[in-house]
Design a protein around this motif. Structure first.
Motif, short mmCIF file in Angstrom:
data_model
loop_
_atom_site.label_atom_id
_atom_site.label_comp_id
_atom_site.label_asym_id
_atom_site.label_seq_id
_atom_site.Cartn_x
_atom_site.Cartn_y
_atom_site.Cartn_z
N TYR A 98 0.86 -1.17 0.00
CA TYR A 98 0.00 0.00 0.00
C TYR A 98 0.90 1.23 0.00
CZ TYR A 98 -3.23 3.55 1.75
OH TYR A 98 -3.97 4.69 1.91
N ASN A 99 0.71 2.09 -0.99
CA ASN A 99 1.54 3.28 -1.13
C ASN A 99 0.65 4.51 -1.31
OD1 ASN A 99 3.56 5.12 -1.62
ND2 ASN A 99 4.08 4.34 -3.65
N GLY A 102 1.74 7.27 -3.85
CA GLY A 102 2.02 6.95 -5.25
C GLY A 102 1.15 5.82 -5.73
N LYS A 103 1.57 5.20 -6.80
CA LYS A 103 0.81 4.10 -7.36
C LYS A 103 1.11 2.81 -6.61
CE LYS A 103 0.41 6.10 -11.90
NZ LYS A 103 0.49 5.90 -13.33
N ASP A 104 0.12 1.96 -6.52
CA ASP A 104 0.32 0.66 -5.88
C ASP A 104 -0.47 -0.43 -6.61
OD1 ASP A 104 -2.26 1.37 -5.01
OD2 ASP A 104 -1.65 1.66 -2.94
N GLN A 105 -0.46 -0.37 -7.94
CA GLN A 105 -1.18 -1.34 -8.73
C GLN A 105 -0.28 -2.44 -9.31
OE1 GLN A 105 -1.91 2.13 -9.42
NE2 GLN A 105 -3.56 1.95 -7.96
N GLY A 135 -0.25 -5.77 -6.27
CA GLY A 135 -0.42 -4.46 -5.67
C GLY A 135 -1.79 -4.43 -5.02
N GLN A 136 -2.35 -3.24 -4.87
CA GLN A 136 -3.68 -3.11 -4.26
C GLN A 136 -4.80 -3.49 -5.23
OE1 GLN A 136 -4.95 -2.22 -1.01
NE2 GLN A 136 -2.91 -3.05 -0.71
#
Length: 161
Positions: A98-99, A102-105, A135-136
């Motif tokens: 989890y970010n 920023g991006k977390d995909q 990622g999420q």
């Protein structure tokens, strides 16, 4: 002499394409990542493991103001399993992050230290540990043998000479 190393992995566009068991592990890792203790980086990582007895063990990364004291979610999980369930083999590990900044995909992979710890666990029990990396949301990578991520690992046989 030049040699080559390669390995195969499975790539999925969505957790919906996984088995129900693997889907559930990823969902738990995605949720658990929000509970990491990360006051400095704000980059939460979770590892969720399925043991051979069906038990699920969850962990997160743990930071410290003295940065080298922090520990990755994967090694927290492996240490917990080794301490609390020393004779029960780890079958699968789902990793997510989890970010909020920023991006977390995109799928995330274990760092070098965690890859070394995973290979030690795998050598101890003599069977592969399957990894699910995510990622999420979005795609998932399935690695059927964690040893594939560290081809030139260091082991007890190196210590014996």
């Amino acid at each position: 002499m030049e040699k080559h190393y390669q390995f195969a992995y499975d790539y999925f566009d969505s957790i919906d394409d996984l088995t129900p068991e693997e889907n559930a592990l990823i969902q738990r890792a995605r949720q658990r990542a929000h509970h990491a203790y990360v006051p400095y980086s704000n980059f939460g990582v979770a590892a969720v493991g399925l043991l051979e007895n069906g038990m699920i063990v969850e962990s997160t990364n743990q930071e410290n103001a003295s940065y080298p004291v922090g520990i990755c979610a994967e090694r927290v999980l492996l240490s917990t399993i080794s301490s609390v369930h020393p004779d029960i083999r780890l079958l699968k590990m789902a990793i997510s992050y989890y970010n909020p900044g920023g991006k977390d995909q995109a799928p995330i992979a274990p760092c070098g230290m965690c890859r070394q710890a995973l290979q030690e666990q795998q050598l101890r029990f003599g069977q592969p540990v399957l990894l699910l990396l995510s990622g999420q949301e979005g795609s998932v990578i399935r690695v059927k043998d964690s040893m594939d991520l560290l081809p030139f690992h260091f082991s007890a046989t190196d210590l014996r000479g």
